[in-house]
Design a protein around this motif. Structure first.
Motif, PDB file in Angstrom:
ATOM      1  N   LEU A   1     -15.383   9.803  69.824  1.00 25.58           N
ATOM      2  CA  LEU A   1     -15.556   8.728  68.840  1.00 25.58           C
ATOM      3  C   LEU A   1     -15.421   7.354  69.506  1.00 25.58           C
ATOM      4  CD1 LEU A   1     -13.621  10.090  65.726  1.00 25.58           C
ATOM      5  CD2 LEU A   1     -16.095   9.813  65.998  1.00 25.58           C
ATOM      6  N   GLY A   2     -14.673   7.312  70.600  1.00 26.39           N
ATOM      7  CA  GLY A   2     -14.543   6.062  71.350  1.00 26.39           C
ATOM      8  C   GLY A   2     -15.916   5.568  71.792  1.00 26.39           C
ATOM      9  N   PHE A   3     -16.747   6.481  72.279  1.00 21.69           N
ATOM     10  CA  PHE A   3     -18.096   6.082  72.685  1.00 21.69           C
ATOM     11  C   PHE A   3     -18.897   5.593  71.487  1.00 21.69           C
ATOM     12  CE2 PHE A   3     -22.619   7.110  73.090  1.00 21.69           C
ATOM     13  CZ  PHE A   3     -22.951   6.263  74.142  1.00 21.69           C
ATOM     14  N   VAL A   4     -18.728   6.265  70.348  1.00 21.71           N
ATOM     15  CA  VAL A   4     -19.471   5.872  69.144  1.00 21.71           C
ATOM     16  C   VAL A   4     -19.114   4.431  68.763  1.00 21.71           C
ATOM     17  CG1 VAL A   4     -19.926   6.404  66.724  1.00 21.71           C
ATOM     18  CG2 VAL A   4     -19.553   8.271  68.358  1.00 21.71           C
ATOM     19  N   VAL A   5     -17.822   4.110  68.843  1.00 19.69           N
ATOM     20  CA  VAL A   5     -17.369   2.743  68.516  1.00 19.69           C
ATOM     21  C   VAL A   5     -17.965   1.747  69.515  1.00 19.69           C
ATOM     22  CG1 VAL A   5     -15.351   1.217  68.447  1.00 19.69           C
ATOM     23  CG2 VAL A   5     -15.256   3.481  67.368  1.00 19.69           C
ATOM     24  N   GLU A   6     -17.927   2.083  70.793  1.00 20.40           N
ATOM     25  CA  GLU A   6     -18.473   1.181  71.822  1.00 20.40           C
ATOM     26  C   GLU A   6     -19.977   0.985  71.623  1.00 20.40           C
ATOM     27  OE1 GLU A   6     -17.015   3.592  74.933  1.00 20.40           O
ATOM     28  OE2 GLU A   6     -14.950   2.958  74.512  1.00 20.40           O
ATOM     29  N   TYR A   7     -20.660   2.059  71.260  1.00 19.50           N
ATOM     30  CA  TYR A   7     -22.105   1.977  71.016  1.00 19.50           C
ATOM     31  C   TYR A   7     -22.369   1.133  69.777  1.00 19.50           C
ATOM     32  CZ  TYR A   7     -26.966   3.480  70.684  1.00 19.50           C
ATOM     33  OH  TYR A   7     -28.336   3.499  70.630  1.00 19.50           O
ATOM     34  N   ALA A   8     -21.506   1.269  68.763  1.00 19.90           N
ATOM     35  CA  ALA A   8     -21.666   0.476  67.540  1.00 19.90           C
ATOM     36  C   ALA A   8     -21.472  -1.009  67.836  1.00 19.90           C
ATOM     37  CB  ALA A   8     -20.668   0.945  66.484  1.00 19.90           C
ATOM     38  N   ILE A   9     -20.532  -1.330  68.716  1.00 24.58           N
ATOM     39  CA  ILE A   9     -20.236  -2.732  69.030  1.00 24.58           C
ATOM     40  C   ILE A   9     -21.338  -3.354  69.891  1.00 24.58           C
ATOM     41  CG2 ILE A   9     -18.669  -4.268  70.304  1.00 24.58           C
ATOM     42  CD1 ILE A   9     -16.370  -2.408  69.493  1.00 24.58           C
ATOM     43  N   GLY A  10     -21.759  -2.623  70.916  1.00 25.97           N
ATOM     44  CA  GLY A  10     -22.723  -3.250  71.829  1.00 25.97           C
ATOM     45  C   GLY A  10     -23.651  -2.269  72.509  1.00 25.97           C
ATOM     46  N   GLY A  11     -24.058  -1.260  71.793  1.00 27.37           N
ATOM     47  CA  GLY A  11     -24.950  -0.261  72.381  1.00 27.37           C
ATOM     48  C   GLY A  11     -26.298  -0.866  72.740  1.00 27.37           C
ATOM     49  N   SER A  12     -26.892  -0.364  73.815  1.00 29.70           N
ATOM     50  CA  SER A  12     -28.163  -0.906  74.275  1.00 29.70           C
ATOM     51  C   SER A  12     -29.348  -0.365  73.490  1.00 29.70           C
ATOM     52  CB  SER A  12     -28.349  -0.584  75.763  1.00 29.70           C
ATOM     53  OG  SER A  12     -27.303  -1.138  76.498  1.00 29.70           O
ATOM     54  N   GLY A  13     -29.100   0.527  72.554  1.00 27.23           N
ATOM     55  CA  GLY A  13     -30.175   1.044  71.733  1.00 27.23           C
ATOM     56  C   GLY A  13     -30.785   2.304  72.305  1.00 27.23           C
ATOM     57  N   GLY A  14     -31.743   2.849  71.562  1.00 28.89           N
ATOM     58  CA  GLY A  14     -32.379   4.083  71.986  1.00 28.89           C
ATOM     59  C   GLY A  14     -32.136   5.196  70.987  1.00 28.89           C
ATOM     60  N   ALA A  15     -31.096   5.044  70.162  1.00 32.46           N
ATOM     61  CA  ALA A  15     -30.816   6.032  69.123  1.00 32.46           C
ATOM     62  C   ALA A  15     -30.031   5.349  68.023  1.00 32.46           C
ATOM     63  CB  ALA A  15     -30.016   7.202  69.696  1.00 32.46           C
ATOM     64  N   SER A  16     -30.182   5.847  66.804  1.00 28.81           N
ATOM     65  CA  SER A  16     -29.457   5.248  65.687  1.00 28.81           C
ATOM     66  C   SER A  16     -27.985   5.617  65.767  1.00 28.81           C
ATOM     67  CB  SER A  16     -30.043   5.729  64.356  1.00 28.81           C
ATOM     68  OG  SER A  16     -29.630   7.072  64.121  1.00 28.81           O
ATOM     69  N   LEU A  17     -27.151   4.767  65.177  1.00 28.68           N
ATOM     70  CA  LEU A  17     -25.712   5.003  65.209  1.00 28.68           C
ATOM     71  C   LEU A  17     -25.355   6.327  64.527  1.00 28.68           C
ATOM     72  CD1 LEU A  17     -23.052   3.790  66.137  1.00 28.68           C
ATOM     73  CD2 LEU A  17     -22.863   2.636  63.922  1.00 28.68           C
ATOM     74  N   GLY A  18     -26.060   6.628  63.441  1.00 26.32           N
ATOM     75  CA  GLY A  18     -25.778   7.878  62.721  1.00 26.32           C
ATOM     76  C   GLY A  18     -26.063   9.089  63.588  1.00 26.32           C
ATOM     77  N   THR A  19     -27.172   9.042  64.328  1.00 20.49           N
ATOM     78  CA  THR A  19     -27.518  10.146  65.217  1.00 20.49           C
ATOM     79  C   THR A  19     -26.461  10.298  66.303  1.00 20.49           C
ATOM     80  OG1 THR A  19     -29.853   9.703  64.847  1.00 20.49           O
ATOM     81  CG2 THR A  19     -29.304  11.026  66.789  1.00 20.49           C
ATOM     82  N   VAL A  20     -26.061   9.144  66.902  1.00 25.38           N
ATOM     83  CA  VAL A  20     -25.065   9.177  67.971  1.00 25.38           C
ATOM     84  C   VAL A  20     -23.754   9.760  67.439  1.00 25.38           C
ATOM     85  CG1 VAL A  20     -23.644   7.718  69.467  1.00 25.38           C
ATOM     86  CG2 VAL A  20     -26.091   7.291  69.277  1.00 25.38           C
ATOM     87  N   PHE A  21     -23.349   9.314  66.258  1.00 30.89           N
ATOM     88  CA  PHE A  21     -22.103   9.799  65.670  1.00 30.89           C
ATOM     89  C   PHE A  21     -22.155  11.315  65.452  1.00 30.89           C
ATOM     90  CE2 PHE A  21     -19.805  11.067  61.810  1.00 30.89           C
ATOM     91  CZ  PHE A  21     -18.513  10.699  62.154  1.00 30.89           C
ATOM     92  N   GLY A  22     -23.222  11.765  64.810  1.00 29.60           N
ATOM     93  CA  GLY A  22     -23.324  13.191  64.495  1.00 29.60           C
ATOM     94  C   GLY A  22     -23.351  14.065  65.740  1.00 29.60           C
ATOM     95  N   LEU A  23     -24.161  13.650  66.709  1.00 33.40           N
ATOM     96  CA  LEU A  23     -24.273  14.444  67.941  1.00 33.40           C
ATOM     97  C   LEU A  23     -22.983  14.415  68.750  1.00 33.40           C
ATOM     98  CD1 LEU A  23     -27.876  13.645  69.282  1.00 33.40           C
ATOM     99  CD2 LEU A  23     -26.987  15.887  68.573  1.00 33.40           C
ATOM    100  N   MET A  24     -22.380  13.250  68.892  1.00 33.03           N
ATOM    101  CA  MET A  24     -21.154  13.148  69.687  1.00 33.03           C
ATOM    102  C   MET A  24     -20.057  14.037  69.089  1.00 33.03           C
ATOM    103  SD  MET A  24     -21.327  11.425  72.491  1.00 33.03           S
ATOM    104  CE  MET A  24     -19.695  10.935  73.030  1.00 33.03           C
ATOM    105  N   VAL A  25     -19.872  13.935  67.773  1.00 36.68           N
ATOM    106  CA  VAL A  25     -18.800  14.717  67.150  1.00 36.68           C
ATOM    107  C   VAL A  25     -19.120  16.210  67.203  1.00 36.68           C
ATOM    108  CG1 VAL A  25     -17.626  15.197  64.967  1.00 36.68           C
ATOM    109  CG2 VAL A  25     -18.019  12.830  65.667  1.00 36.68           C
ATOM    110  N   GLY A  26     -20.360  16.557  66.906  1.00 36.58           N
ATOM    111  CA  GLY A  26     -20.727  17.974  66.901  1.00 36.58           C
ATOM    112  C   GLY A  26     -20.582  18.616  68.276  1.00 36.58           C
ATOM    113  N   LEU A  27     -21.143  17.957  69.283  1.00 36.58           N
ATOM    114  CA  LEU A  27     -21.074  18.512  70.638  1.00 36.58           C
ATOM    115  C   LEU A  27     -19.632  18.560  71.142  1.00 36.58           C
ATOM    116  CD1 LEU A  27     -24.175  16.704  72.218  1.00 36.58           C
ATOM    117  CD2 LEU A  27     -23.943  19.168  71.829  1.00 36.58           C
ATOM    118  N   HIS A  28     -18.856  17.516  70.831  1.00 38.37           N
ATOM    119  CA  HIS A  28     -17.493  17.482  71.357  1.00 38.37           C
ATOM    120  C   HIS A  28     -16.532  18.366  70.580  1.00 38.37           C
ATOM    121  CE1 HIS A  28     -19.202  14.270  73.785  1.00 38.37           C
ATOM    122  NE2 HIS A  28     -18.244  14.546  74.638  1.00 38.37           N
ATOM    123  N   ALA A  29     -16.930  18.786  69.378  1.00 38.60           N
ATOM    124  CA  ALA A  29     -16.133  19.810  68.702  1.00 38.60           C
ATOM    125  C   ALA A  29     -16.267  21.123  69.485  1.00 38.60           C
ATOM    126  CB  ALA A  29     -16.599  19.982  67.261  1.00 38.60           C
TER     127      ALA A  29
END
Lengths: 116, 239
Positions: B167-195
């Protein structure tokens, strides 16, 4: 007794980095999978070509990519992962062990803390 | 949008460029403050007995982080190590362990960007260690009941340190991500994969901690005796 445990711990770390590392999955990890989501990856001579739209397209080349040990290899040589791993264990142990030894409180062994 | 190349063959951590420069700077500062605090507090937990152990724990985390294990077809995961170090050597020394691993990986093996060191340290050495230690501390009564309790404590602490660090990465991406994927996609994938990765992290952490506890329970920070009064410590130091 104490020395034997620490030696055993070191041997385990060396075996993991020097041997089991060859069995590691080559697939991208969780973060890399997310960064590559949306792109099609093609291996080329210049590296991985990313077609589509994904986060990883913003990744810049690593400042240390010319390091002789880049990507856990020795000089980029195939099959040197284990050697690079052993090097990493030795360097990490030297840095961390040295720092912690310098930071430690001198003359305190906690020998009076029960059986510890 | 084609034609861009990236040359990561073995990359385990955030590369440079995934978040913008101000965000990298912000988390570089966060990481620096946390490391200074950890270095100041770590002294109290380091002595002739625990310092060599802490060095070996650091080397062990480096070794085990090399072992990517499969989680889904085409995706893998590896140990982050927050709960592992916190349980074995405590949160402050543990923070330094993970940070040293990340620095060696970035400088020697070109893994994890240099400008991304702040975000990587924030995610794994701050968030991962704090969450891992907090959960382990909350479950300490269970951990003290025996091998099964200790294994369960280590598993849960490690699982949660993995998911929250992601989730730390999700927050960093939300603050200043360079783009390439939506925040919702990043959140869902990060949490799912890291579970899924968290299950592996939990198994490795539980196995390691119970193995150490079986031979040298005195070297498991979470299980150490309650702190003696300062007077007794001082007396011990003088002898």
């Amino acid at each position: 007794m104490k020395g034997r445990f620490l030696l055993g711990f070191l041997i385990v770390a060396l075996l993991v980095a020097g041997g089991i590392s060859y069995l590691a999955s080559p697939d991208p990890d969780g973060l890399d999978t997310v960064a590559l989501d949306g792109c099609h990856v093609t291996e080329t001579a210049a590296g991985e070509q990313l077609d589509g739209t994904c986060i990883a397209q913003n990744a810049t080349d690593h400042a240390m990519s010319s390091s002789p040990f880049a990507d856990y290899s020795i000089g980029g040589g195939a099959g040197t992962t284990g050697l690079a791993g052993i090097l990493g264990v030795v360097v990490t142990l030297g840095l961390a062990g040295g720092l912690f030894w310098l930071l430690r409180r001198r003359g305190v062994t906690h020998a009076d803390d029960g059986e510890g | 949008m084609s034609g861009s190349t990236h040359d990561s063959v073995v990359a385990m951590h955030m590369s440079d460029g995934l978040v913008n420069a101000p965000t990298s700077l912000l988390f570089g500062a966060v990481a620096l403050v946390w490391l200074v605090l950890a270095a100041l507090r770590a002294r109290a937990d380091l002595d002739d007995r625990t310092a060599p152990m802490a060095g070996l724990v650091t080397a062990f985390v480096f070794a085990v982080q090399m072992i990517n294990f499969p989680i889904l077809p085409g995706a893998s995961g590896h140990l982050l190590g927050g709960a592992l170090v916190a349980i074995l050597v405590g949160p402050w020394v543990g923070t330094l362990c993970i940070a040293i691993v990340l620095v060696v990986q970035a400088l020697l093996f070109a893994d994890g960007g240099l400008t991304a060191l702040g975000t990587n340290i924030t995610n794994m050495a701050l968030i991962g260690v704090v969450v891992g230690y907090g959960v382990a501390l909350a479950l300490r009564p269970l951990a003290r009941r025996g091998k099964g309790g200790l294994a369960a404590t280590a598993f849960v602490a490690a699982f949660l340190n993995t998911v929250v660090a992601a989730l730390g990465f999700v927050v960093e991406y939300a603050i200043g991500g360079s783009g390439g994927a939506s925040l919702g996609t990043v959140f869902g994938l990060m949490v799912g994969l890291h579970a899924l990765i968290g299950i592996g992290e939990g198994v490795i952490t539980a196995a390691t901690v119970t193995a150490v506890a079986a031979v040298r329970p005195d070297l498991v920070y979470l299980l150490r005796h309650e702190r003696r009064p300062l007077l007794r410590r001082a007396a011990g130091a003088a002898s």
